[in-house]
Write a protein that holds these residues in place. Sequence first.
Motif, PDB file in Angstrom:
ATOM      1  N   ASP A  24       8.269   3.936  16.357  1.00  0.00           N
ATOM      2  CA  ASP A  24       9.004   3.476  15.179  1.00  0.00           C
ATOM      3  C   ASP A  24       8.146   2.611  14.255  1.00  0.00           C
ATOM      4  N   LEU A  25       6.917   2.323  14.657  1.00  0.00           N
ATOM      5  CA  LEU A  25       6.035   1.495  13.838  1.00  0.00           C
ATOM      6  C   LEU A  25       5.411   2.338  12.723  1.00  0.00           C
ATOM      7  N   ALA A  26       6.226   2.691  11.755  1.00  0.00           N
ATOM      8  CA  ALA A  26       5.754   3.469  10.608  1.00  0.00           C
ATOM      9  C   ALA A  26       4.675   2.697   9.858  1.00  0.00           C
ATOM     10  N   TYR A  27       3.700   3.433   9.348  1.00  0.00           N
ATOM     11  CA  TYR A  27       2.586   2.864   8.568  1.00  0.00           C
ATOM     12  C   TYR A  27       1.714   1.932   9.403  1.00  0.00           C
ATOM     13  N   ARG A  28       1.776   2.052  10.707  1.00  0.00           N
ATOM     14  CA  ARG A  28       1.022   1.137  11.580  1.00  0.00           C
ATOM     15  C   ARG A  28      -0.476   1.178  11.300  1.00  0.00           C
ATOM     16  N   GLU A  29      -1.062   2.370  11.179  1.00  0.00           N
ATOM     17  CA  GLU A  29      -2.505   2.476  10.951  1.00  0.00           C
ATOM     18  C   GLU A  29      -2.905   1.834   9.626  1.00  0.00           C
ATOM     19  N   THR A  30      -2.095   2.066   8.602  1.00  0.00           N
ATOM     20  CA  THR A  30      -2.390   1.475   7.291  1.00  0.00           C
ATOM     21  C   THR A  30      -2.362  -0.039   7.361  1.00  0.00           C
ATOM     22  N   LEU A  31      -1.380  -0.575   8.077  1.00  0.00           N
ATOM     23  CA  LEU A  31      -1.236  -2.026   8.170  1.00  0.00           C
ATOM     24  C   LEU A  31      -2.288  -2.646   9.090  1.00  0.00           C
ATOM     25  N   GLU A  32      -2.616  -1.948  10.183  1.00  0.00           N
ATOM     26  CA  GLU A  32      -3.652  -2.472  11.080  1.00  0.00           C
ATOM     27  C   GLU A  32      -5.015  -2.497  10.393  1.00  0.00           C
ATOM     28  N   SER A  33      -5.234  -1.577   9.478  1.00  0.00           N
ATOM     29  CA  SER A  33      -6.504  -1.556   8.746  1.00  0.00           C
ATOM     30  C   SER A  33      -6.535  -2.591   7.632  1.00  0.00           C
ATOM     31  N   LEU A  34      -5.396  -3.287   7.426  1.00  0.00           N
ATOM     32  CA  LEU A  34      -5.247  -4.271   6.352  1.00  0.00           C
ATOM     33  C   LEU A  34      -5.546  -3.643   4.990  1.00  0.00           C
ATOM     34  N   LEU A  35      -4.965  -2.445   4.792  1.00  0.00           N
ATOM     35  CA  LEU A  35      -5.041  -1.734   3.517  1.00  0.00           C
ATOM     36  C   LEU A  35      -6.488  -1.438   3.121  1.00  0.00           C
ATOM     37  N   ALA A  36      -7.289  -1.047   4.113  1.00  0.00           N
ATOM     38  CA  ALA A  36      -8.717  -0.826   3.878  1.00  0.00           C
ATOM     39  C   ALA A  36      -9.006   0.218   2.808  1.00  0.00           C
ATOM     40  N   ASP A  37      -8.097   1.170   2.593  1.00  0.00           N
ATOM     41  CA  ASP A  37      -8.332   2.233   1.618  1.00  0.00           C
ATOM     42  C   ASP A  37      -7.704   1.950   0.262  1.00  0.00           C
ATOM     43  N   ASP A  38      -7.124   0.779   0.101  1.00  0.00           N
ATOM     44  CA  ASP A  38      -6.487   0.467  -1.174  1.00  0.00           C
ATOM     45  C   ASP A  38      -7.530  -0.038  -2.166  1.00  0.00           C
ATOM     46  N   PRO A  39      -7.701   0.632  -3.289  1.00  0.00           N
ATOM     47  CA  PRO A  39      -8.774   0.256  -4.221  1.00  0.00           C
ATOM     48  C   PRO A  39      -8.530  -1.049  -4.962  1.00  0.00           C
ATOM     49  N   LEU A  40      -7.287  -1.517  -5.017  1.00  0.00           N
ATOM     50  CA  LEU A  40      -6.977  -2.719  -5.784  1.00  0.00           C
ATOM     51  C   LEU A  40      -6.956  -3.995  -4.956  1.00  0.00           C
ATOM     52  N   VAL A  41      -6.491  -3.911  -3.709  1.00  0.00           N
ATOM     53  CA  VAL A  41      -6.284  -5.151  -2.942  1.00  0.00           C
ATOM     54  C   VAL A  41      -7.005  -5.162  -1.601  1.00  0.00           C
ATOM     55  N   ASP A  42      -7.877  -4.205  -1.327  1.00  0.00           N
ATOM     56  CA  ASP A  42      -8.482  -4.132   0.005  1.00  0.00           C
ATOM     57  C   ASP A  42      -9.244  -5.402   0.381  1.00  0.00           C
ATOM     58  N   GLU A  43     -10.006  -5.958  -0.539  1.00  0.00           N
ATOM     59  CA  GLU A  43     -10.781  -7.160  -0.225  1.00  0.00           C
ATOM     60  C   GLU A  43      -9.877  -8.371  -0.047  1.00  0.00           C
ATOM     61  N   GLN A  44      -8.874  -8.495  -0.907  1.00  0.00           N
ATOM     62  CA  GLN A  44      -7.944  -9.613  -0.780  1.00  0.00           C
ATOM     63  C   GLN A  44      -7.129  -9.500   0.499  1.00  0.00           C
ATOM     64  N   ALA A  45      -6.680  -8.283   0.825  1.00  0.00           N
ATOM     65  CA  ALA A  45      -5.889  -8.083   2.033  1.00  0.00           C
ATOM     66  C   ALA A  45      -6.698  -8.407   3.283  1.00  0.00           C
ATOM     67  N   LYS A  46      -7.955  -8.037   3.291  1.00  0.00           N
ATOM     68  CA  LYS A  46      -8.812  -8.320   4.444  1.00  0.00           C
ATOM     69  C   LYS A  46      -8.898  -9.812   4.715  1.00  0.00           C
ATOM     70  N   ALA A  47      -8.894 -10.608   3.670  1.00  0.00           N
ATOM     71  CA  ALA A  47      -9.024 -12.052   3.813  1.00  0.00           C
ATOM     72  C   ALA A  47      -7.698 -12.772   3.980  1.00  0.00           C
ATOM     73  N   GLN A  48      -6.629 -12.216   3.402  1.00  0.00           N
ATOM     74  CA  GLN A  48      -5.378 -12.979   3.318  1.00  0.00           C
ATOM     75  C   GLN A  48      -4.197 -12.374   4.071  1.00  0.00           C
ATOM     76  N   LEU A  49      -4.270 -11.098   4.461  1.00  0.00           N
ATOM     77  CA  LEU A  49      -3.120 -10.402   5.056  1.00  0.00           C
ATOM     78  C   LEU A  49      -3.202 -10.380   6.572  1.00  0.00           C
ATOM     79  N   SER A  50      -2.059 -10.619   7.227  1.00  0.00           N
ATOM     80  CA  SER A  50      -1.923 -10.473   8.677  1.00  0.00           C
ATOM     81  C   SER A  50      -0.757  -9.549   8.966  1.00  0.00           C
ATOM     82  N   TYR A  51      -0.900  -8.746  10.013  1.00  0.00           N
ATOM     83  CA  TYR A  51       0.141  -7.785  10.411  1.00  0.00           C
ATOM     84  C   TYR A  51       0.511  -8.037  11.863  1.00  0.00           C
TER      85      TYR A  51
END
Length: 274
Positions: A165-192
């Motif tokens: 049931d953990l939808a989008y788990r890979e995307t969230l575990e990667s901390l949005l690594a493929d997102d062109p707009l927020v990947d660097e910010q997410a790596k530093a500021q986002l926790s899942y």
Amino acid sequence: MNDAVAPVQASALEPTNSLSVETVLSVRHWNEHLFSFTITRPASFRFRSGEFVMIGLPGENGKPLLRAYSVASPAYAEELEFLSIKVPDGPLTSKLQQIQVGDGIYLGRKPTGTLVADALIPGRRLFLLSTGTGLAPWLSIIRDPDTYDRFEQIVVVHSVRRVSDLAYRETLESLLADDPLVDEQAKAQLSYIPTVTREPFHTSGRIEKLMTDGILFQGKIGDPARFDPEHDRMMLCGSMAMIKETAAMLDGFGFTEGSNAKPGEYVIERAFVG
């Protein structure tokens, strides 16, 4: 799954003053209980990250059968994404779970909601607490660059019954690594923080338990290891039981509920919980 239903061609649906007719672009079935889908986005459709909109299909009487769905895609995306449960006998979801690419679907013209940053007083840490499909608005919020400008830390907590049931788990575990707009910010500021309640998993227990046990403060979330209404902000989305119990806990901590008219330290979506 129910017997197949006939596809609904977009050309067979009629737009109204409050509804546009869109086309299904993709469908993903996460398991037998959960699916997501994307649809075309009208050029005039604008929304704030975290808002919901009405989605629907023709009912038995020919009138649109509509339900509220949080938008899971970021506000800048060219398509709209939604996350849904599958209810075998549900008036809408029994049909909606069988949509295919190319099918037509109704979309409300006016998104709204209180799970938005504007309903919160500025703070340092943003906790996004969800169960099940309540994850959907967080997927939009964490892909919004403005979120990372507003808050130093963003914590997504997703509680489900089973690991599948953990939808989008890979995307969230990667901390949005493929997102062109927020990947660097997410790596530093986002926790899942995913948690599973009915199967073995590295984190288990309901959200309320994780709050009292201090699990939500592990990793890079940092001090203080307690909820502080001066600096912490909370958004709640999911089961009514979780929202009511967690909101009561936050009230006890000195938090106040916010709204679009009067921002506070935490928000829930009143349209969903009543």
